[in-house]
Motif scaffolding. Structure first.
Motif, PDB file in Angstrom:
ATOM      1  N   THR A  54      -4.552   6.110  -1.187  1.00  0.00           N
ATOM      2  CA  THR A  54      -3.385   5.730  -2.024  1.00  0.00           C
ATOM      3  C   THR A  54      -3.382   4.124  -2.260  1.00  0.00           C
ATOM      4  O   THR A  54      -4.281   3.662  -1.354  1.00  0.00           O
ATOM      5  CB  THR A  54      -2.070   5.719  -0.943  1.00  0.00           C
ATOM      6  N   SER A  55      -2.706   3.691  -3.340  1.00  0.00           N
ATOM      7  CA  SER A  55      -3.060   2.278  -3.355  1.00  0.00           C
ATOM      8  C   SER A  55      -1.574   1.486  -3.329  1.00  0.00           C
ATOM      9  O   SER A  55      -0.693   2.256  -3.009  1.00  0.00           O
ATOM     10  CB  SER A  55      -3.221   2.272  -5.142  1.00  0.00           C
ATOM     11  N   LYS A  56      -1.587   0.320  -3.052  1.00  0.00           N
ATOM     12  CA  LYS A  56      -0.564  -0.612  -2.785  1.00  0.00           C
ATOM     13  C   LYS A  56       0.472  -0.389  -3.700  1.00  0.00           C
ATOM     14  O   LYS A  56       0.258  -0.123  -5.045  1.00  0.00           O
ATOM     15  CB  LYS A  56      -0.906  -1.918  -2.579  1.00  0.00           C
ATOM     16  N   SER A  57       1.866  -0.195  -3.366  1.00  0.00           N
ATOM     17  CA  SER A  57       2.816  -0.271  -4.316  1.00  0.00           C
ATOM     18  C   SER A  57       2.904  -1.507  -5.276  1.00  0.00           C
ATOM     19  O   SER A  57       2.407  -2.590  -4.617  1.00  0.00           O
ATOM     20  CB  SER A  57       4.201  -0.092  -3.530  1.00  0.00           C
ATOM     21  N   ARG A  58       3.803  -1.650  -6.224  1.00  0.00           N
ATOM     22  CA  ARG A  58       3.768  -2.813  -7.130  1.00  0.00           C
ATOM     23  C   ARG A  58       5.059  -3.667  -6.847  1.00  0.00           C
ATOM     24  O   ARG A  58       5.102  -4.572  -7.448  1.00  0.00           O
ATOM     25  CB  ARG A  58       3.574  -2.247  -8.523  1.00  0.00           C
ATOM     26  N   ASP A  59       5.623  -3.336  -5.878  1.00  0.00           N
ATOM     27  CA  ASP A  59       6.621  -4.303  -5.640  1.00  0.00           C
ATOM     28  C   ASP A  59       6.259  -5.268  -4.438  1.00  0.00           C
ATOM     29  O   ASP A  59       5.240  -5.487  -4.419  1.00  0.00           O
ATOM     30  CB  ASP A  59       7.929  -3.416  -4.816  1.00  0.00           C
ATOM     31  N   ALA A  60       7.139  -6.181  -4.172  1.00  0.00           N
ATOM     32  CA  ALA A  60       6.919  -7.099  -3.203  1.00  0.00           C
ATOM     33  C   ALA A  60       6.186  -6.891  -1.885  1.00  0.00           C
ATOM     34  O   ALA A  60       5.470  -7.450  -1.287  1.00  0.00           O
ATOM     35  CB  ALA A  60       8.116  -8.056  -3.163  1.00  0.00           C
ATOM     36  N   CYS A  61       6.665  -5.636  -1.341  1.00  0.00           N
ATOM     37  CA  CYS A  61       6.289  -5.196  -0.031  1.00  0.00           C
ATOM     38  C   CYS A  61       4.885  -4.724  -0.054  1.00  0.00           C
ATOM     39  O   CYS A  61       4.165  -4.845   0.950  1.00  0.00           O
ATOM     40  CB  CYS A  61       7.165  -3.786   0.365  1.00  0.00           C
ATOM     41  N   GLN A  62       4.314  -4.228  -1.222  1.00  0.00           N
ATOM     42  CA  GLN A  62       3.153  -3.888  -1.478  1.00  0.00           C
ATOM     43  C   GLN A  62       2.492  -2.824  -0.235  1.00  0.00           C
ATOM     44  O   GLN A  62       1.371  -3.103   0.402  1.00  0.00           O
ATOM     45  CB  GLN A  62       1.948  -5.033  -1.368  1.00  0.00           C
TER      46      GLN A  62
END
Length: 187
Positions: A54-62
């Motif tokens: 999985t890759s990091k989410s693109r929101d501030a939370c990552q």
């Protein structure tokens, strides 16, 4: 009259490895396995598993989101050796080799219901600068051959109570800023 055999109880574990925070890393995958006592035996489900990358989410939370399901049933005659789940997270280094990014373990909850656990992760590090350079250069960072040792009490030292993790010769076990979220939920 037939003699009654020993009574057993069942422990059903349902849940998921939800997500993780690894601020410095991306493109990670997770492995899990269970550690349990001699009187315990799995009767259904998988004892170990490996998630997708999985890759990091693109929101501030990552966050790294897996939502990786866990479903297993154990039987036992006594609670000694209550099951623990051991989690290992891996990802690529700068050379593209898969290396360990964190280890963690937690006991399966003792009471029924929905439980959310945040598990702090740690990673083994070489103790000398020469070992660090050699492991970096060779692309072979220190890691356990059997990650189940994370859940075992043998080899723990008194001065290591801060991290509550086993020690290994020539290796420092460093707490990581990373953590993993695991949810246990009834069916």
């Amino acid at each position: 009259m037939a003699a009654a055999g020993p009574s057993v109880f069942l422990l059903m574990v349902n849940g998921q490895v939800e997500s993780a925070q690894f601020p410095e890393f991306d493109n990670l995958y997770c492995k899990y396995c269970f550690v349990y006592g001699q009187d315990w035996a799995p009767t259904a489900g998988l004892e170990e598993g490996i998630s997708q990358i999985t890759s990091k989410s693109r929101d501030a939370c990552q966050a790294l989101v897996w939502n990786f399901p866990i479903d297993i049933t154990f039987k036992s005659t006594n609670p000694f050796g209550w099951p623990q789940i051991v989690l290992s997270v891996y990802g690529p280094d700068v050379f593209g080799n898969d290396v360990v990014r964190g280890y963690g373990a937690v006991h399966v909850p003792f009471s029924p219901g929905r439980h959310k656990r945040t598990i702090p992760m740690f990673v083994p590090e070489s103790t000398s600068k020469l070992q660090k350079f050699t492991s970096w250069f060779m692309g072979r960072r220190p890691e356990y051959t059997d990650p189940k040792v994370v859940a075992q009490g043998e080899g723990r030292e008194e001065e290591n109570t801060e991290a509550e993790i086993p020690k290994a010769a020539g290796v420092c076990l460093c707490p990581s800023p990373a953590h993993l979220t695991l949810t246990f939920c009834p069916q």
